[in-house]
Design a protein around this motif. Structure first.
Motif, PDB file in Angstrom:
ATOM      1  N   PHE A   1       1.233  -1.217   0.060  1.00 49.89           N
ATOM      2  CA  PHE A   1       0.070  -0.152  -0.112  1.00 49.89           C
ATOM      3  C   PHE A   1       0.857   1.317   0.353  1.00 49.89           C
ATOM      4  O   PHE A   1       0.744   2.166  -1.252  1.00 49.89           O
ATOM      5  CB  PHE A   1      -0.876  -0.117   1.345  1.00 49.89           C
ATOM      6  CG  PHE A   1      -1.767   1.395   1.259  1.00 49.89           C
ATOM      7  CD1 PHE A   1      -3.383   0.953   0.512  1.00 49.89           C
ATOM      8  CD2 PHE A   1      -1.410   2.069   2.359  1.00 49.89           C
ATOM      9  CE1 PHE A   1      -4.009   2.659   0.805  1.00 49.89           C
ATOM     10  CE2 PHE A   1      -2.097   3.448   2.268  1.00 49.89           C
ATOM     11  CZ  PHE A   1      -3.179   3.628   1.825  1.00 49.89           C
ATOM     12  N   VAL A   2       1.943   0.991   0.537  1.00 48.82           N
ATOM     13  CA  VAL A   2       3.045   2.682   0.965  1.00 48.82           C
ATOM     14  C   VAL A   2       3.207   2.413  -0.607  1.00 48.82           C
ATOM     15  O   VAL A   2       3.824   3.546  -0.555  1.00 48.82           O
ATOM     16  CB  VAL A   2       3.533   2.607   2.677  1.00 48.82           C
ATOM     17  CG1 VAL A   2       4.653   3.366   2.427  1.00 48.82           C
ATOM     18  CG2 VAL A   2       2.365   2.358   3.187  1.00 48.82           C
ATOM     19  N   ALA A   3       4.376   1.414  -0.608  1.00 49.18           N
ATOM     20  CA  ALA A   3       4.440   1.372  -2.012  1.00 49.18           C
ATOM     21  C   ALA A   3       3.597   1.740  -3.208  1.00 49.18           C
ATOM     22  O   ALA A   3       4.529   2.818  -4.102  1.00 49.18           O
ATOM     23  CB  ALA A   3       5.436   0.316  -2.629  1.00 49.18           C
ATOM     24  N   ALA A   4       2.644   2.025  -3.326  1.00 47.24           N
ATOM     25  CA  ALA A   4       2.018   2.693  -4.073  1.00 47.24           C
ATOM     26  C   ALA A   4       1.970   4.232  -4.362  1.00 47.24           C
ATOM     27  O   ALA A   4       1.961   4.727  -5.170  1.00 47.24           O
ATOM     28  CB  ALA A   4       1.057   1.746  -4.382  1.00 47.24           C
ATOM     29  N   LEU A   5       2.044   4.711  -3.275  1.00 51.17           N
ATOM     30  CA  LEU A   5       1.553   6.273  -2.610  1.00 51.17           C
ATOM     31  C   LEU A   5       3.231   6.511  -2.672  1.00 51.17           C
ATOM     32  O   LEU A   5       3.361   7.634  -3.625  1.00 51.17           O
ATOM     33  CB  LEU A   5       0.985   6.120  -0.836  1.00 51.17           C
ATOM     34  CG  LEU A   5       0.340   5.325  -0.333  1.00 51.17           C
ATOM     35  CD1 LEU A   5      -0.395   6.118   0.653  1.00 51.17           C
ATOM     36  CD2 LEU A   5      -1.086   6.383  -1.716  1.00 51.17           C
ATOM     37  N   VAL A   6       4.659   5.780  -2.777  1.00 48.38           N
ATOM     38  CA  VAL A   6       5.532   6.286  -2.684  1.00 48.38           C
ATOM     39  C   VAL A   6       5.818   6.761  -4.235  1.00 48.38           C
ATOM     40  O   VAL A   6       6.437   7.689  -4.963  1.00 48.38           O
ATOM     41  CB  VAL A   6       6.740   5.078  -2.324  1.00 48.38           C
ATOM     42  CG1 VAL A   6       7.984   6.107  -3.113  1.00 48.38           C
ATOM     43  CG2 VAL A   6       6.764   5.475  -0.649  1.00 48.38           C
ATOM     44  N   LEU A   7       5.679   5.640  -4.873  1.00 48.12           N
ATOM     45  CA  LEU A   7       5.275   5.199  -6.607  1.00 48.12           C
ATOM     46  C   LEU A   7       4.569   6.871  -7.593  1.00 48.12           C
ATOM     47  O   LEU A   7       4.996   7.604  -7.918  1.00 48.12           O
ATOM     48  CB  LEU A   7       5.247   4.858  -7.680  1.00 48.12           C
ATOM     49  CG  LEU A   7       5.578   4.379  -8.634  1.00 48.12           C
ATOM     50  CD1 LEU A   7       6.756   4.882  -8.932  1.00 48.12           C
ATOM     51  CD2 LEU A   7       5.190   3.142  -8.975  1.00 48.12           C
ATOM     52  N   ILE A   8       3.473   7.013  -7.001  1.00 41.60           N
ATOM     53  CA  ILE A   8       2.748   8.148  -7.119  1.00 41.60           C
ATOM     54  C   ILE A   8       3.162   9.147  -6.503  1.00 41.60           C
ATOM     55  O   ILE A   8       2.987  10.410  -7.284  1.00 41.60           O
ATOM     56  CB  ILE A   8       1.335   7.762  -6.900  1.00 41.60           C
ATOM     57  CG1 ILE A   8       1.131   6.600  -7.554  1.00 41.60           C
ATOM     58  CG2 ILE A   8       0.907   9.610  -6.718  1.00 41.60           C
ATOM     59  CD1 ILE A   8      -0.530   6.466  -6.841  1.00 41.60           C
ATOM     60  N   GLY A   9       3.947   9.488  -5.609  1.00 37.55           N
ATOM     61  CA  GLY A   9       4.729  10.476  -5.505  1.00 37.55           C
ATOM     62  C   GLY A   9       5.759  11.101  -6.561  1.00 37.55           C
ATOM     63  O   GLY A   9       6.256  11.946  -6.109  1.00 37.55           O
ATOM     64  N   CYS A  10       6.680   9.518  -6.176  1.00 40.26           N
ATOM     65  CA  CYS A  10       8.079  10.199  -6.906  1.00 40.26           C
ATOM     66  C   CYS A  10       7.236  10.803  -7.963  1.00 40.26           C
ATOM     67  O   CYS A  10       8.362  11.390  -8.779  1.00 40.26           O
ATOM     68  CB  CYS A  10       8.866   9.044  -6.754  1.00 40.26           C
ATOM     69  SG  CYS A  10       9.356   8.225  -5.022  1.00 40.26           S
ATOM     70  N   ASN A  11       7.268   9.487  -8.723  1.00 44.12           N
ATOM     71  CA  ASN A  11       6.027  10.379 -10.102  1.00 44.12           C
ATOM     72  C   ASN A  11       5.776  12.007 -10.518  1.00 44.12           C
ATOM     73  O   ASN A  11       5.909  12.387 -11.322  1.00 44.12           O
ATOM     74  CB  ASN A  11       5.128   9.918 -10.815  1.00 44.12           C
ATOM     75  CG  ASN A  11       5.676   8.227 -11.367  1.00 44.12           C
ATOM     76  OD1 ASN A  11       6.582   8.256 -11.748  1.00 44.12           O
ATOM     77  ND2 ASN A  11       4.952   7.016 -11.145  1.00 44.12           N
TER      78      ASN A  11
END
Length: 499
Positions: free
Chosen positions: A348-358
């Motif tokens: 769950f957090v990994a997805a948020l990290v990816l969206i934020g990094c993008n």
């Protein structure tokens, strides 16, 4: 299994004429059985590791399909060739230098770099076999494949040759030695004086593989600059979509399949009995690792699906695939030492990290065609932190050494978290200090980026002699007979009005 003939002879009754000879014979049979059991154990473990190596190597096909689908059609042949190059060049350089730098232990201890087994001269040994080399080579070329995605569609072919050889032959192996070798200064496998009396638990390489590949790609993409047309004159991002969502999905499923060798295979052995019950051996830990891997990826995929739907208003399959892979990259560090429920949090957090990094990459005008730096670097760093928070004491004791620090949120102290924060810092620093100058030198020598004309026309045509896809027969217009031609709508309309 020990057998003493003298002790066994005492149990024979008076009817045995030569009890010592009988005991010697029985013990010799036990010795043969024990030797065969040991050989069988080695064979099972070696077969398990080889099968895992085959699975990890199959990820190269997944990388190739994912990369091909994520770039425009005019650069398909180029990106496919670079994936083949990563495996071929990486194989030679990892054989000559890389494996020795990573796992060349023995003699005087060196926590920074290995110094034995160059060219596999002393393999097999008591600790290493050819299967270990094959498995670790598959990991090394995975790191190089991550980097190639970041610099796709505008990089000269010679630059791929140089960076891939340097990364797999030196940069990545040194990091492997630090965290995976029994002599590495920050390895959890080190038997005496590990970092903070803990070492780093990066089981299958969220830091060692994914952060190394992602940070290397970050520097390459920053020094090269964005692709032509990626941002307009006002700085607004323009989407340069890949040409085939089908290839992206195919590549994602192949990577998913290969990850079951990447994470569970990192045990290296399967026939290990734990002390707390014969039913709960390493084979059970292997199964748990496959489960945590699956749950993290699935959770990240669904989180990305709905998150991107809220942000963009679309159900985008490419974003879902990247989210899935981001979950896998994050769980890779702690897949063996966390519970399945914790893996859901990780994804769950990994997805948020990816969206934020993008989002951050877009604001900084950073162009990465495969989101490789964000996915592998960002999610990999989160995976390193996640492990330090959620590693369970029971699993750490089984896989590493009883008494080692475990996750902060699971009742442990902060030593493991401190070690993992240092891992993030040293990997970032090492890769930046090695790959950054390399890409900069290539840039100054005009060996890094292709010309603007070649980039606009596409590298398949200008650098590789033709396109990856043929839309008509090459000799179509040389055949005799009646030729069909297209009738322009404007011409037809004009003729009709004349009548």
């Amino acid at each position: 299994m020990a057998c003493s003939a003298n002790e066994l002879a005492q149990f024979f009754g008076p009817n045995i004429t030569n009890s010592t000879a009988a005991a010697d014979f029985i013990c010799s049979r036990f010795t043969i059985f024990d030797n065969n059991y040991t050989a069988t154990k080695y064979a099972i473990d070696s077969t398990y590791l080889l099968f895992s190596a085959y699975l990890v190597f199959s990820m190269q096909l997944g990388f190739a399909m994912l990369c091909a689908g994520s770039v425009r059609a005019k650069n398909t042949m180029n990106i496919m060739l670079t994936n083949v190059l990563d495996a071929a060049a990486g194989g030679l350089f990892y054989y000559l230098f890389g494996f020795a730098f990573a796992f060349g232990t023995g003699g005087s201890e060196n926590g920074f770099i290995g110094k034995h087994h160059f060219g596999l001269k002393t393999i097999p040994s008591n600790d290493l076999d050819y299967s270990n080399f094959l498995y670790q080579w598959a990991f090394a070329i995975a790191a190089a494949g991550i980097t190639s995605g970041s610099i796709a569609e505008r990089t000269q072919f010679v630059a791929y040759l140089i960076y891939s050889s340097f990364l797999t032959g030196f940069v990545y192996p040194v990091v492997s030695h630090w965290f995976w070798s029994t002599e590495g200064w920050a390895s959890a496998l080190k038997t005496h004086n590990p970092l903070f009396n803990s070492g780093v638990i990066d089981f299958a390489g969220s830091g060692v593989v994914h952060m190394v590949g992602g940070i290397a790609g970050l520097w390459g993409a920053v020094i090269e600059g964005p692709r032509i047309g990626r941002f307009d004159h006002s700085g607004r991002a323009i989407s340069l979509r890949g040409h085939s969502a089908s290839l992206v999905v195919l590549g994602t499923f192949l990577l998913w399949f290969g990850w079951y060798g990447f994470n569970p295979g990192s045990f290296n052995k399967i026939l290990v009995v734990y002390t707390d019950g014969s039913y709960n051996g390493q084979w059970s830990a292997v199964g748990r690792t496959a489960v945590t891997t699956t749950l993290a990826g699935c959770t990240a995929a669904l989180t990305t699906l709905f998150g991107k739907r809220i942000l963009s208003g679309h159900w985008n399959v490419t974003d879902v695939c990247n989210g899935l892979l981001g979950g896998f990259a994050a769980i890779t560090a702690g897949c063996s030492v966390v519970d399945p429920w914790a893996a859901i949090i990780c994804g769950f957090v990994a997805a948020l990290v990816l969206i934020g990094c993008n989002k951050l990459a877009e604001k900084l005008k950073y162009d990465d065609p495969l989101e490789a730096a964000q996915l592998h670097g960002g999610c990999g760093a989160w995976g390193v932190i996640f492990t330090a928070l959620f590693a369970r004491k029971k699993y750490v004791d089984q896989i590493y050494k009883p008494g080692r620090p475990y996750g902060l949120f699971m009742g442990g102290d902060g030593r493991l978290l401190a070690a993992h924060l240092i891992q993030i810092l040293v990997i970032t620093g090492w890769v930046s200090a090695t790959m950054g100058p390399l890409f900069y030198i290539l840039h100054k020598l005009k060996l890094l980026r292709i010309s603007a004309d070649d980039e606009m026309a596409g590298m398949d045509l200008t650098r590789h002699g033709g396109f990856a896809y043929i839309y008509h027969d090459e000799d179509e217009f040389s055949k005799p007979g009646i030729k069909l031609r297209n009738i322009e709508t404007s011409a037809t309309t004009s003729n009709s009005s004349d009548v």
